[in-house]
Design an enzyme around this catalytic site. Structure first.
Site, PDB file in Angstrom:
ATOM      1  N   SER A  85       0.852  -1.189   0.000  1.00 44.85           N
ATOM      2  CA  SER A  85       0.000   0.000   0.000  1.00 44.85           C
ATOM      3  C   SER A  85       0.887   1.239   0.000  1.00 44.85           C
ATOM      4  O   SER A  85       1.655   1.462   0.944  1.00 44.85           O
ATOM      5  CB  SER A  85      -0.883   0.006   1.244  1.00 44.85           C
ATOM      6  OG  SER A  85      -1.335   1.323   1.478  1.00 44.85           O
ATOM      7  N   HIS A 111      -1.395  -1.356  -4.183  1.00 50.49           N
ATOM      8  CA  HIS A 111      -2.647  -0.959  -3.534  1.00 50.49           C
ATOM      9  C   HIS A 111      -2.625   0.561  -3.309  1.00 50.49           C
ATOM     10  O   HIS A 111      -1.722   1.096  -2.683  1.00 50.49           O
ATOM     11  CB  HIS A 111      -2.743  -1.710  -2.205  1.00 50.49           C
ATOM     12  CG  HIS A 111      -3.990  -1.498  -1.437  1.00 50.49           C
ATOM     13  ND1 HIS A 111      -5.115  -2.275  -1.598  1.00 50.49           N
ATOM     14  CD2 HIS A 111      -4.308  -0.599  -0.463  1.00 50.49           C
ATOM     15  CE1 HIS A 111      -6.062  -1.875  -0.765  1.00 50.49           C
ATOM     16  NE2 HIS A 111      -5.602  -0.855  -0.057  1.00 50.49           N
ATOM     17  N   ASP A 163      -4.658   3.772  -1.838  1.00 50.42           N
ATOM     18  CA  ASP A 163      -5.713   4.157  -0.896  1.00 50.42           C
ATOM     19  C   ASP A 163      -6.206   5.561  -1.179  1.00 50.42           C
ATOM     20  O   ASP A 163      -5.476   6.535  -0.984  1.00 50.42           O
ATOM     21  CB  ASP A 163      -5.171   4.095   0.541  1.00 50.42           C
ATOM     22  CG  ASP A 163      -4.982   2.663   0.996  1.00 50.42           C
ATOM     23  OD1 ASP A 163      -5.965   1.916   0.979  1.00 50.42           O
ATOM     24  OD2 ASP A 163      -3.835   2.305   1.346  1.00 50.42           O
ATOM     25  N   MET A 193      -8.763   8.493  -0.170  1.00 50.40           N
ATOM     26  CA  MET A 193      -9.595   8.939   0.967  1.00 50.40           C
ATOM     27  C   MET A 193     -10.041  10.377   0.739  1.00 50.40           C
ATOM     28  O   MET A 193      -9.258  11.200   0.276  1.00 50.40           O
ATOM     29  CB  MET A 193      -8.775   8.886   2.258  1.00 50.40           C
ATOM     30  CG  MET A 193      -8.153   7.540   2.532  1.00 50.40           C
ATOM     31  SD  MET A 193      -7.170   7.608   4.025  1.00 50.40           S
ATOM     32  CE  MET A 193      -6.464   5.959   4.033  1.00 50.40           C
ATOM     33  N   HIS A 207      -8.375   1.326  -3.792  1.00 49.79           N
ATOM     34  CA  HIS A 207      -9.257   1.147  -2.628  1.00 49.79           C
ATOM     35  C   HIS A 207      -9.949   2.484  -2.375  1.00 49.79           C
ATOM     36  O   HIS A 207      -9.337   3.423  -1.876  1.00 49.79           O
ATOM     37  CB  HIS A 207      -8.402   0.705  -1.432  1.00 49.79           C
ATOM     38  CG  HIS A 207      -9.166   0.519  -0.162  1.00 49.79           C
ATOM     39  ND1 HIS A 207      -8.535   0.267   1.034  1.00 49.79           N
ATOM     40  CD2 HIS A 207     -10.488   0.549   0.107  1.00 49.79           C
ATOM     41  CE1 HIS A 207      -9.446   0.147   1.986  1.00 49.79           C
ATOM     42  NE2 HIS A 207     -10.641   0.326   1.451  1.00 49.79           N
ATOM     43  N   MET A 228     -12.044   4.846  -0.495  1.00 45.69           N
ATOM     44  CA  MET A 228     -12.647   5.174   0.807  1.00 45.69           C
ATOM     45  C   MET A 228     -13.250   6.562   0.668  1.00 45.69           C
ATOM     46  O   MET A 228     -12.779   7.546   1.261  1.00 45.69           O
ATOM     47  CB  MET A 228     -11.570   5.123   1.900  1.00 45.69           C
ATOM     48  CG  MET A 228     -11.160   3.703   2.259  1.00 45.69           C
ATOM     49  SD  MET A 228      -9.618   3.647   3.166  1.00 45.69           S
ATOM     50  CE  MET A 228      -8.470   3.621   1.803  1.00 45.69           C
ATOM     51  N   MET A 230     -11.342  -5.409   5.987  1.00 46.59           N
ATOM     52  CA  MET A 230     -10.515  -4.450   6.729  1.00 46.59           C
ATOM     53  C   MET A 230     -10.164  -5.070   8.079  1.00 46.59           C
ATOM     54  O   MET A 230     -11.042  -5.490   8.836  1.00 46.59           O
ATOM     55  CB  MET A 230     -11.267  -3.135   6.949  1.00 46.59           C
ATOM     56  CG  MET A 230     -11.513  -2.296   5.707  1.00 46.59           C
ATOM     57  SD  MET A 230     -10.058  -1.975   4.695  1.00 46.59           S
ATOM     58  CE  MET A 230      -8.998  -1.077   5.837  1.00 46.59           C
ATOM     59  N   GLY A 280      -0.548   2.315   9.614  1.00 51.64           N
ATOM     60  CA  GLY A 280       0.185   2.162  10.862  1.00 51.64           C
ATOM     61  C   GLY A 280      -0.643   1.842  12.093  1.00 51.64           C
ATOM     62  O   GLY A 280      -0.173   2.025  13.212  1.00 51.64           O
ATOM     63  N   ASP A 324      -6.589  -6.061   4.824  1.00 46.62           N
ATOM     64  CA  ASP A 324      -5.948  -4.742   4.769  1.00 46.62           C
ATOM     65  C   ASP A 324      -5.941  -4.092   6.145  1.00 46.62           C
ATOM     66  O   ASP A 324      -6.993  -3.834   6.723  1.00 46.62           O
ATOM     67  CB  ASP A 324      -6.739  -3.879   3.764  1.00 46.62           C
ATOM     68  CG  ASP A 324      -6.137  -2.503   3.543  1.00 46.62           C
ATOM     69  OD1 ASP A 324      -5.048  -2.227   4.070  1.00 46.62           O
ATOM     70  OD2 ASP A 324      -6.778  -1.705   2.815  1.00 46.62           O
ATOM     71  N   GLY A 325      -4.719  -3.824   6.624  1.00 45.04           N
ATOM     72  CA  GLY A 325      -4.570  -3.061   7.855  1.00 45.04           C
ATOM     73  C   GLY A 325      -3.799  -3.809   8.938  1.00 45.04           C
ATOM     74  O   GLY A 325      -4.184  -4.897   9.341  1.00 45.04           O
ATOM     75  N   SER A 368       2.840   0.094   6.148  1.00 44.21           N
ATOM     76  CA  SER A 368       3.981   0.406   7.025  1.00 44.21           C
ATOM     77  C   SER A 368       5.013  -0.708   7.066  1.00 44.21           C
ATOM     78  O   SER A 368       6.206  -0.430   7.150  1.00 44.21           O
ATOM     79  CB  SER A 368       3.514   0.635   8.458  1.00 44.21           C
ATOM     80  OG  SER A 368       2.275   1.226   8.487  1.00 44.21           O
TER      81      SER A 368
END
Ligand code: DX5
Ligand code: ZN
Length: 222
Positions: free
Chosen positions: A11, A36, A38, A40, A69, A71, A140, A148, A178-179, A201
């Site tokens: 990511s 990936h 992200d 947002m 992704h 969001m 998720m 992080g 993811d996460g 991370s």
């Protein structure tokens, strides 16, 4: 699941944006399976990240599939723009797509892979009707919005249940998480049935560098 077939999706949220191209190239060389991205909007999640121009800039830099992704609120408004910019798959939240089936059909009509994402508090059951149409389910394992964060162990049971559902209904559908994925949680999610791991991370935030970080993650699955 055969450990060797587990896919890694770095990511870029955790990358150094001043060196984004280089970092993505390094991830590709180190064996990443997809990138990936992200997106947002500060509404669907309490954070703002990146958008269409970044996808456009990355497209000529890597041959890897770009997985977006979303969001964001009203994801339907942006599907075409991300696809024109070079997206290969679009992942939309069940919680954010009011007419989820229409959104998924739209993505497929545009010739791309459609993923459905669910938040930690969303039960597996909501996937039952949409699963036959989805190419990928993303679970998720943190609340969306920030990199992080700590992996939520409570999601493991749900991953196991979704694996069973996928095996029964649509075995070719991918199960991604993811996460908070690092060498410790990676092993747990793979045991629970995940086949694709997003990691920010633990790939881009490691002082030893992207290549070493990816080797370490892969080694943890052996
Ligand atoms: C969180 C994002 C994740 C994030 C993961 O909302 O969807 O993709 O980048 O970051 P880490 O791996 O650091 O938890
Ligand atoms: Zn993500």
């Amino acid at each position: 699941m055969d450990r060797k077939s587990i896919k890694l999706a770095p990511s870029i949220l955790a990358a150094d944006f001043a060196r984004l191209g280089e970092q993505v190239i390094e991830a590709e060389k180190a064996g990443a399976d997809r990138i990936h991205v992200d997106v947002m909007d500060g509404h669907f999640v309490p954070n703002i990240s990146i958008g269409v121009p970044i996808v456009q800039s990355l497209r000529p830099v890597t041959r890897l599939p770009l997985e977006i992704h979303l969001m964001i609120e009203e994801p339907d408004r942006y599907l075409e723009a991300f696809i024109e910019a070079g997206a290969d798959s679009l992942l939309v939240h069940q919680e954010g797509a009011v007419n989820l089936h229409r959104t998924v059909q739209h993505i497929k009509l545009l010739g791309k892979r459609a993923g459905v994402v669910i938040n930690p508090a969303t039960p597996a059951g909501v996937l039952e009707e949409i699963l036959p149409d989805a190419d990928l389910i993303l679970v998720m394992t943190v609340n969306p919005g920030f990199g992080g964060q700590h992996f939520l162990h409570g999601t493991l049971g749900k991953i196991r249940r979704i694996r069973q559902l996928i095996d029964q209904v649509k075995p070719e559908c991918e199960l991604e998480v993811d996460g908070g994925i690092d060498a410790l949680s990676a092993r747990l999610v793979v045991e629970a049935g995940a086949g694709v791991l997003v990691a920010g991370s633990s790939i881009f935030g490691v002082p030893a560098g992207v290549t070493r970080a990816m080797e370490h993650l892969r080694a943890s699955l052996k």
